[in-house]
Design a protein around this motif. Sequence first.
Motif, mmCIF file in Angstrom:
data_model
loop_
_atom_site.group_PDB
_atom_site.id
_atom_site.type_symbol
_atom_site.label_atom_id
_atom_site.label_comp_id
_atom_site.label_asym_id
_atom_site.label_seq_id
_atom_site.Cartn_x
_atom_site.Cartn_y
_atom_site.Cartn_z
ATOM 1 N N GLU A 52 41.383 8.804 -71.864
ATOM 2 C CA GLU A 52 42.349 9.814 -71.449
ATOM 3 C C GLU A 52 43.449 10.038 -72.479
ATOM 4 O OE1 GLU A 52 42.203 11.536 -68.698
ATOM 5 O OE2 GLU A 52 40.591 10.541 -67.635
ATOM 6 N N THR A 53 43.627 9.088 -73.397
ATOM 7 C CA THR A 53 44.762 9.223 -74.319
ATOM 8 C C THR A 53 44.625 10.437 -75.214
ATOM 9 O OG1 THR A 53 43.664 7.768 -75.857
ATOM 10 C CG2 THR A 53 45.315 6.789 -74.416
ATOM 11 N N ARG A 55 44.604 13.213 -74.379
ATOM 12 C CA ARG A 55 45.452 14.275 -73.831
ATOM 13 C C ARG A 55 46.792 14.353 -74.555
ATOM 14 N NH1 ARG A 55 42.586 15.897 -69.768
ATOM 15 N NH2 ARG A 55 41.310 14.425 -68.604
ATOM 16 N N ILE A 56 47.162 13.270 -75.211
ATOM 17 C CA ILE A 56 48.412 13.301 -75.980
ATOM 18 C C ILE A 56 48.303 14.296 -77.126
ATOM 19 C CG2 ILE A 56 49.934 11.897 -77.428
ATOM 20 C CD1 ILE A 56 49.244 9.537 -75.679
ATOM 21 N N TYR A 58 47.394 17.233 -77.174
ATOM 22 C CA TYR A 58 47.819 18.608 -76.905
ATOM 23 C C TYR A 58 49.306 18.821 -77.142
ATOM 24 C CZ TYR A 58 43.233 18.606 -74.825
ATOM 25 O OH TYR A 58 41.900 18.457 -74.628
ATOM 26 N N VAL A 59 50.100 17.772 -77.164
ATOM 27 C CA VAL A 59 51.488 17.972 -77.601
ATOM 28 C C VAL A 59 51.693 17.476 -79.030
ATOM 29 C CG1 VAL A 59 52.637 18.077 -75.384
ATOM 30 C CG2 VAL A 59 52.196 15.875 -76.412
ATOM 31 N N THR A 110 55.453 11.111 -79.952
ATOM 32 C CA THR A 110 54.120 11.161 -79.360
ATOM 33 C C THR A 110 53.116 10.460 -80.264
ATOM 34 O OG1 THR A 110 53.767 13.319 -80.342
ATOM 35 C CG2 THR A 110 54.524 13.275 -78.080
ATOM 36 N N LEU A 113 53.457 6.776 -79.633
ATOM 37 C CA LEU A 113 52.903 6.390 -78.331
ATOM 38 C C LEU A 113 51.372 6.460 -78.357
ATOM 39 C CD1 LEU A 113 55.357 8.147 -75.875
ATOM 40 C CD2 LEU A 113 54.915 5.715 -76.006
ATOM 41 N N TRP A 114 50.852 7.499 -78.990
ATOM 42 C CA TRP A 114 49.404 7.635 -79.108
ATOM 43 C C TRP A 114 48.836 6.476 -79.921
ATOM 44 C CZ3 TRP A 114 46.632 12.563 -81.438
ATOM 45 C CH2 TRP A 114 45.303 12.536 -81.027
ATOM 46 N N PHE C 8 45.998 8.851 -64.962
ATOM 47 C CA PHE C 8 45.055 9.003 -66.065
ATOM 48 C C PHE C 8 44.498 7.651 -66.463
ATOM 49 C CE2 PHE C 8 48.163 12.379 -66.282
ATOM 50 C CZ PHE C 8 47.340 13.478 -66.211
ATOM 51 N N TRP C 11 46.055 4.280 -69.437
ATOM 52 C CA TRP C 11 47.175 4.649 -70.309
ATOM 53 C C TRP C 11 48.110 5.671 -69.677
ATOM 54 C CZ3 TRP C 11 47.715 1.233 -73.858
ATOM 55 C CH2 TRP C 11 46.586 0.624 -74.429
ATOM 56 N N PHE C 14 51.771 6.115 -70.932
ATOM 57 C CA PHE C 14 51.907 6.629 -72.301
ATOM 58 C C PHE C 14 51.760 8.138 -72.320
ATOM 59 C CE2 PHE C 14 50.950 2.255 -72.902
ATOM 60 C CZ PHE C 14 51.735 1.890 -73.972
ATOM 61 N N ILE C 15 50.749 8.621 -71.610
ATOM 62 C CA ILE C 15 50.514 10.068 -71.594
ATOM 63 C C ILE C 15 51.689 10.778 -70.933
ATOM 64 C CG2 ILE C 15 49.017 11.865 -70.706
ATOM 65 C CD1 ILE C 15 46.743 9.790 -70.858
ATOM 66 N N CYS C 18 54.751 10.921 -73.162
ATOM 67 C CA CYS C 18 54.625 11.927 -74.216
ATOM 68 C C CYS C 18 55.001 13.297 -73.692
ATOM 69 C CB CYS C 18 53.195 11.984 -74.737
ATOM 70 S SG CYS C 18 52.853 10.699 -75.900
ATOM 71 N N TYR C 19 54.414 13.657 -72.552
ATOM 72 C CA TYR C 19 54.696 14.989 -72.011
ATOM 73 C C TYR C 19 56.145 15.085 -71.565
ATOM 74 C CZ TYR C 19 49.942 16.686 -72.310
ATOM 75 O OH TYR C 19 48.754 17.127 -72.803
#
Lengths: 250, 222, 56
Positions: A52-53, A55-56, A58-59, A110, A113-114, C8, C11, C14-15, C18-19
């Motif tokens: 799922e990571t 998804r980071i 996209y930012v 980000t 964090l990613w 999610f 993680w 973390f996600i 970020c958002y």
Amino acid sequence: MWVWFHKLGSPPYFYRFSTIVLPWLAVLTLILFSVGVVWGLYIAPSDYQQSETSRIMYVHVPASMFSMSIYMVMAMASAVTLIWRIKLADLVASASAPIGAAYTFIALITGSLWGRTMWGNTYWEWSDPRLMSELILFFLYLGYMALNSAYEDRRRAARAAAVLALVGVVNIPIIHYSVEWWTSLHQGSTTRGTQFAATIDPSMRYPLFVMMGAFAMLYAQLLLKYTRCLLLDGERNNAWVKEMVKQHAA
Amino acid sequence: MRHALLILLKRDLLLAFRHPNDLVNPLIFFLIVVSLFPMGLKPDSQFLPMMGSAVIWVAALLASMLSLDNLFRSDMEDGTLEQIGLLPWPLSALVTIKVLVHWLVTGIPIVIMAPLLGMMFNIPPEGIRALMLTLLLGTPVLSLIGAIGVALTVSLRRGGVLVSLLVLPLYIPVLIFGAGSVWDASLGLAIRGPVLFMGAILVLALTLAPLAIAGALRISLE
Amino acid sequence: MQHDLLDFGKWTPFILWCYAITAVVLITLTIVAYRKEKRLIREIAQKHRRDNRGTS
């Protein structure tokens, strides 16, 4: 063909033009962000390797991409300031700086964090060339803003900052290569970005494009807004500003 | 023109040697900063040679930058700079001389002091050779880039900290290649690549920086 | 693929961080811009009115 562009160099025209464009940009930004976030968080599949990571991305990817492009915009506007002394170009350069710094900041946070989800125990990996370049870019933005606000005279501030932006832009490729060389010394440098972008699946590419569009529109909108602020501040005694303010108040 | 450049060179060198304190202080600063680092570690630390290259390079950056502070300031205050700006010769050539003098009085002594400090850090002889070579190529770049920052801030009352904000990020490539190749050399690796790259950076800085310095000075003189 | 909202897997924090950070930074930037312009216009209008009173 270029007349409309030249006209934009005139402050009153620019102000009227941006008044018309801004609401549209705001709506477009809002739509793109809503679509992009929902698509990125819920509709897009999770990557089978990164889970799922991803998804980071996209930012992170739009922010880091535009943090570089905004510096390029700033450098071009600075060149125009120095060569043709168009006042608006200088305002565009100064207005870009805080937005670029904010995008760079987002990319750094980000990215770290990613990275944390991939590297294991560290939030910061010195051997990641992208994060390093991004960090140095952040410093360049901060230096530009510091110099810009150090002068009291707007015109001199503009030209001094323009020289700095151009020096910085010459340095960016050198910094990039030096960081790449440096990180290649350390074993196990992550190649997350490049490989990832090449192999990215279409189902993840489209939400990414939407988010890029959203970041671009937001930049355009904020750029116009901040430029308008600088313009009002600098021209507060001019006739057209007074006229405009009177209309606004009425 | 050559005559004018020679006169300027002679004048600046003379001025530099008339103030021996200003000349020696950056070097003492360099020495002290470098020797502070081992004191922050445990005395028998095995990290010493690994850190040495980075520490010496960072101290060289700082010493070179701090000593730049007076590059244009006194000339600005007594009006000399304005006169120089009025000369019929390109300002970029004239400021290059001033930067050259700065390099001669701080860069060269740093290069000469470096081997001693390298030995204090137990850097092997190959590393020390690389250290001197990279400092020789790198310190002129430091002077040139630093002079841009100083020229941009010389008309401001408080330029000191601002200069470091502007200049230090631009120093990073030099630091990376310099310290990196010292470390490589002490491991017995080839350092031709990074050294050639540093040479390229020097050539680039030598061609473009004088233009930027001259442009920045013209803005400051307005 | 079905999710619980805001879940999610491993993680999740973390996600979401970020958002969240991105949203906070961008929204702050936007609000600052809009409020700055409003304030400037108000300032200029006030000064304008004061000037008019002075001359008339």
